[in-house]
Design a protein around this motif. Structure first.
Motif, mmCIF file in Angstrom:
data_model
loop_
_atom_site.group_PDB
_atom_site.id
_atom_site.type_symbol
_atom_site.label_atom_id
_atom_site.label_comp_id
_atom_site.label_asym_id
_atom_site.label_seq_id
_atom_site.Cartn_x
_atom_site.Cartn_y
_atom_site.Cartn_z
ATOM 1 N N SER A 180 37.588 45.400 26.490
ATOM 2 C CA SER A 180 37.283 44.684 27.728
ATOM 3 C C SER A 180 36.419 45.559 28.623
ATOM 4 N N VAL A 182 36.322 46.423 32.571
ATOM 5 C CA VAL A 182 37.276 46.290 33.674
ATOM 6 C C VAL A 182 36.775 47.070 34.888
ATOM 7 N N HIS A 222 40.543 44.797 39.432
ATOM 8 C CA HIS A 222 39.913 43.758 40.251
ATOM 9 C C HIS A 222 39.937 42.409 39.530
ATOM 10 N N SER A 223 41.012 42.184 38.783
ATOM 11 C CA SER A 223 41.162 40.927 38.047
ATOM 12 C C SER A 223 42.623 40.742 37.686
ATOM 13 N N THR A 225 43.660 39.074 35.289
ATOM 14 C CA THR A 225 43.800 38.964 33.834
ATOM 15 C C THR A 225 43.884 40.326 33.150
ATOM 16 N N SER A 226 43.689 41.406 33.895
ATOM 17 C CA SER A 226 43.813 42.753 33.325
ATOM 18 C C SER A 226 45.287 43.133 33.268
#
Length: 299
Positions: A180, A182, A222-223, A225-226
């Motif tokens: 990913s 990130v 900053h997500s 989904t992480s």
């Protein structure tokens, strides 16, 4: 490389073996206990050293040379987990066991109470303590394909933004495959031993110390989904900063070792070294979790 004497993972310390003491530097209580432990060991026929970069304990020798460090059969730590990690750094990969006594606050690595110092040491001297292996991690810091350094850690390695920098934009790879991209304050790669340290505080999972895995945990990503990622420790992980990230700090077991730029790549694998902890035969990791973290406590 000095090897710990063992039979079926039982610690064995013949008389005249070399033992080093590493104590918590800022507390007089640790220094006083170190003096008593040194006297006890000498009375029992052992050669006692004071670990490097510490005030010499009276009646001991300073462990300064490679030959002296190679000859050690045991290191006794009197302090907290930070003191224990300092002892690990001193050994520089030597598979010399460490017996830790907690004089700090939490004490996951220094699992034995300092109230029972001499009873535990006596058990160790009489072959009643076990050696428990813990995996370590190693990182190569590469700049344009050339190594800038190799670093070994028992707990964790951290890439984090400096105090004046923005969020870090990082690409994470596992065995050359993109995992990913990130944006976060930082990233933690923790061993099972280190899973209860910074990783846990950042929302990562607790790993059993014998699990053959790493965990990668983003710090304030900053997500939504992480999420923390557990990978087999036979994998090779790599981290690359993108060009918008000016600088990042690279921290190994709590010590900053270098700064990173977009020209750098951090490659993480399992270390060829295992660390050996000295534990009582009846030591149970889940008891430690309940005692230290109140794990599962509903009150």
């Amino acid at each position: 490389m000095a090897k710990a004497a063992s039979s079926k993972n039982t610690l064995i310390l013949p008389e005249k073996s070399s033992v080093a003491l590493v104590y918590r530097l800022e507390t007089g209580k640790a220094v006083a206990l170190a003096k008593k432990v040194a006297d006890y060991l000498k009375e029992n026929g052992y050669v006692v050293f004071t670990g490097p970069d510490q005030k010499l304990i009276p009646g001991t020798k300073a462990a300064k040379t490679k030959k002296q460090l190679d000859a050690l059969k045991l290191v006794i730590v009197l302090g907290g987990d930070g003191t224990y990690l300092r002892a690990v750094r001193i050994l520089e990969g030597r598979n010399i066991p460490i017996l830790g006594f907690n004089m700090g606050s939490l004490g996951f690595l220094t699992a034995h109470s300092s109230d029972h110092t001499f009873e535990v040491i006596e058990a160790a001297l009489h072959g009643k303590m076990e050696l428990r292996p813990r995996s370590m991690i190693v990182a190569q810091v590469l700049r344009k394909g050339r190594s800038r350094g190799e670093f070994h850690a028992l707990n964790d390695m951290v890439i984090e933004r400096g105090s004046m920098s923005q969020l870090i934009n990082t690409s994470i790879y596992s065995d050359k495959f993109l995992v990913s991209e990130v944006k976060a304050d930082g990233f933690i790669v923790a061993s099972p031993s280190g899973s209860t340290a910074y990783n846990l505080a950042a929302g990562g999972p607790i790993l059993h110390p014998e699990s053959p895995v790493f965990v990668v945990t983003a710090v304030a990503p900053h997500s939504l989904t992480s999420r923390p990622l557990i990978v087999p420790d036979k994998s090779t992980l790599s981290f690359k900063l993108d060009g918008k990230t000016a600088k990042a700090h690279f921290i190994v077991d709590g010590q900053k070792v270098t700064e990173l730029s977009a020209d750098d790549e951090v490659v993480v694998t399992r270390s060829c070294y295992d660390h050996w902890m000295v534990r009582e035969p009846e030591h149970n990791y889940f008891t430690l979790l309940r005692e230290k973290l109140k794990f599962g406590d509903r009150s």
